[in-house]
Write a protein that holds these residues in place. Structure first.
Motif, mmCIF file in Angstrom:
data_model
loop_
_atom_site.group_PDB
_atom_site.id
_atom_site.type_symbol
_atom_site.label_atom_id
_atom_site.label_comp_id
_atom_site.label_asym_id
_atom_site.label_seq_id
_atom_site.Cartn_x
_atom_site.Cartn_y
_atom_site.Cartn_z
ATOM 1 N N UNK A 147 -10.387 4.926 -2.335
ATOM 2 C CA UNK A 147 -9.361 3.888 -2.327
ATOM 3 C C UNK A 147 -8.755 3.722 -0.934
ATOM 4 N N UNK A 148 -8.654 4.793 -0.166
ATOM 5 C CA UNK A 148 -8.158 4.662 1.210
ATOM 6 C C UNK A 148 -9.131 3.865 2.074
ATOM 7 N N UNK A 175 -2.494 14.703 -3.176
ATOM 8 C CA UNK A 175 -1.770 13.440 -3.213
ATOM 9 C C UNK A 175 -2.055 12.651 -4.485
ATOM 10 N N UNK A 176 -1.260 11.616 -4.694
ATOM 11 C CA UNK A 176 -1.399 10.753 -5.871
ATOM 12 C C UNK A 176 -1.393 9.306 -5.396
ATOM 13 N N UNK A 177 -2.373 8.546 -5.852
ATOM 14 C CA UNK A 177 -2.481 7.121 -5.547
ATOM 15 C C UNK A 177 -2.450 6.341 -6.850
ATOM 16 N N UNK A 178 -1.598 5.350 -6.915
ATOM 17 C CA UNK A 178 -1.551 4.453 -8.071
ATOM 18 C C UNK A 178 -2.715 3.474 -7.950
ATOM 19 N N UNK A 180 0.831 -1.203 0.000
ATOM 20 C CA UNK A 180 0.000 0.000 0.000
ATOM 21 C C UNK A 180 0.863 1.249 0.000
ATOM 22 N N UNK A 181 1.904 1.266 0.815
ATOM 23 C CA UNK A 181 2.766 2.446 0.878
ATOM 24 C C UNK A 181 3.462 2.696 -0.465
ATOM 25 N N UNK A 182 3.824 1.635 -1.177
ATOM 26 C CA UNK A 182 4.463 1.807 -2.484
ATOM 27 C C UNK A 182 3.490 2.330 -3.529
ATOM 28 N N UNK A 183 2.173 2.175 -3.326
ATOM 29 C CA UNK A 183 1.169 2.696 -4.265
ATOM 30 C C UNK A 183 0.835 4.165 -4.000
ATOM 31 N N UNK A 184 1.271 4.716 -2.891
ATOM 32 C CA UNK A 184 1.042 6.125 -2.573
ATOM 33 C C UNK A 184 2.258 6.908 -3.054
#
Length: 475
Positions: A390-391, A78-81, A27-31
């Motif tokens: 998504x969160x 922010x940006x989320x993949x 999850x952290x890598x997708x933020x």
């Protein structure tokens, strides 16, 4: 950071926390922007012991050491993949349901839940959402953001589902085409993750009566899926045409004898009939009419179809129950299954029992809205609403993965539950203790002085424009 793929059979068979840690790391890598604030906001949603009513109070939780300004900045900038997060939810461990052949199969449910924003005149991309108020015939069209969710269902009566994807349906968008694209993406992700392999039972997808299940079956014909959709009682279907009758020449017929759902006189002899006694619905009788197709005309989503319109054969299932809770004289329920002929009566019973399991998604929607506060924030930008959605999915997934680690931390007036029967709310009550021992890839905040903000007494001179309200097309 790399997303570690989970190839273990099920988290319910192992009490370790590595499944949860792998998801949190992924999850952290997708933020990809404002990652620390977004990650800590997800922890605050999952760990707080009370229903989420606004965003500002989440910044006061111990899991969110940053201020409320960083919280709002993360949602707005922010940006989320989303693609990577979708792959992460589809890669992890998922529930399976025992099929008629004795093997486990994936059962997906798709449904739309509305984020109503009737007073947000400056919010863009709102649509008129069809909602039901209390009382008979109290349907209303209220402006908001409709979201299409896909989840994996569990066996038995449960309030748990595995949320896999969420897509916001935009004004003027073909809702059927958007749902087909969403389901195609999810099934392809599940195949890449190894949840479906060649030779496995087809993925079962159940949906309510608001979907054009026949057109969805046409759009997803190349995928290993079986679609089951509920039908309105005024629908008409046709048997195979057969050969042309009479000595005259002409075009061969395309439709056979008519099957009117509400007219029992037009019902042919069913191919399969089953009867079962259930404790909740009494005697349940299911009848399957094989190789039935509707008459498709060139309207809606079929308007752009090139060439001759297809004949989509499937199985029409009539379900009659002895009684329902609060209703001693229920009307029959009709289903259409994209498989033309059922293999056995066991498969027929499996189909309608999976339609009942679809209602577990309604419990997930209620938990997301009432406990996790999915529709509580008054966000203006629809992109920020997508990030927040998504969160919420990420928070719900962490609670699901923490089920084998949770203990029953109940309130004094609540009945005790076994650890295998804990509801999402009960797991959330003790998730803060689990989160303390889980991996925390987010970095500690750096203490800085807050910005001055808008000078006192100066008003905002740039007013937001009033946005129009659209309506998605059903196709």
């Amino acid at each position: 950071m790399m997303i570690i793929k989970d190839t273990a059979p099920s988290p319910l068979l192992d009490g370790s926390s590595r499944y949860l840690d792998r998801f949190r790391t992924g999850l952290y890598s997708c933020l990809t922007r404002r990652s620390e604030a977004l990650f800590e906001l997800t922890d605050a949603v999952a760990c707080t012991g009370s229903p989420v009513n606004d965003l500002a109070h989440l910044s006061l939780e111990a899991e969110h050491p940053r201020g409320h300004g960083a919280l709002y900045d993360a949602l707005n900038s922010g940006v989320i993949d989303a693609g990577g997060l979708r792959s992460l939810t589809c890669t992890g461990t998922l529930p399976r349901i025992l099929g008629p052949d004795g093997r486990g199969r994936l059962v997906l449910a798709v449904d739309v839940s509305n984020w109503l924003r009737p007073d947000a005149a400056t919010s863009a991309e709102r649509s008129f959402c069809h909602t039901y108020a209390r009382g008979h015939g109290q349907a209303q069209m209220i402006p908001g953001w409709p979201y299409s969710f896909v989840c994996a269902l569990e066996s038995g009566a449960s309030s748990w589902t595995a949320l896999l994807d969420a897509v916001r349906i935009r004004p003027g968008e073909d809702a059927t085409a958007a749902t087909a694209g969403q389901l195609r993406t999810v099934v392809e992700e599940l195949t890449r993750a190894g949840h479906y392999r060649e030779g496995d039972p087809e993925v079962l997808i159940v949906m309510d009566a608001g979907y054009d299940v026949v057109r969805l079956a046409w759009l997803l014909d190349d995928l290993p899926v079986i679609l089951i959709g509920r039908l309105r009682s005024d629908r008409v279907f046709y048997a195979p045409a057969g050969t042309r009758q009479g000595p005259t020449k002409g075009r061969p017929p395309r439709h056979g004898t008519k099957l009117v759902l509400r007219d029992a006189a037009t019902h042919p002899e069913p191919a399969v009939v089953t009867g079962n006694d259930t404790p909740r619905y009494g005697h349940v009788e299911a009848s399957a009419f094989a190789r039935m197709h509707p008459k498709i005309d060139s309207r809606g989503g079929w308007k752009a179809h090139e060439g001759q319109l297809p004949v989509m054969e499937g199985t029409v299932v009539g379900l009659r129950v002895e009684y329902l809770p609060g209703n001693r004289d229920p009307k029959p329920v009709w289903l259409w299954v994209s498989k033309p002929v059922p293999d056995s009566g066991t498969e027929l019973d499996h189909w309608w029992s999976m339609v009942i399991r679809r209602f577990d998604l309604e419990h997930t929607f209620r938990f997301m809205k009432q406990a996790l506060g999915w529709t509580r924030p008054r966000l203006r930008d629809p992109a920020a609403a997508d990030r927040w959605t998504w969160l919420i999915i990420a928070a719900h997934t962490q609670l699901r993965l923490a089920r084998p680690l949770a203990a029953d931390h109940r309130l004094p007036w609540q009945k005790p539950l076994a650890t295998t029967m804990l509801t999402p709310a009960r797991v959330r009550a003790g998730y803060r203790r689990i989160c303390l021992t889980a991996v925390h890839p987010a970095r500690e905040p750096k203490p800085i002085r807050p910005g001055p903000g808008r000078p006192k007494g100066r008003k905002n001179r740039v007013k937001a424009a009033v946005q129009p309200i659209g309506k998605p097309t059903k196709g």
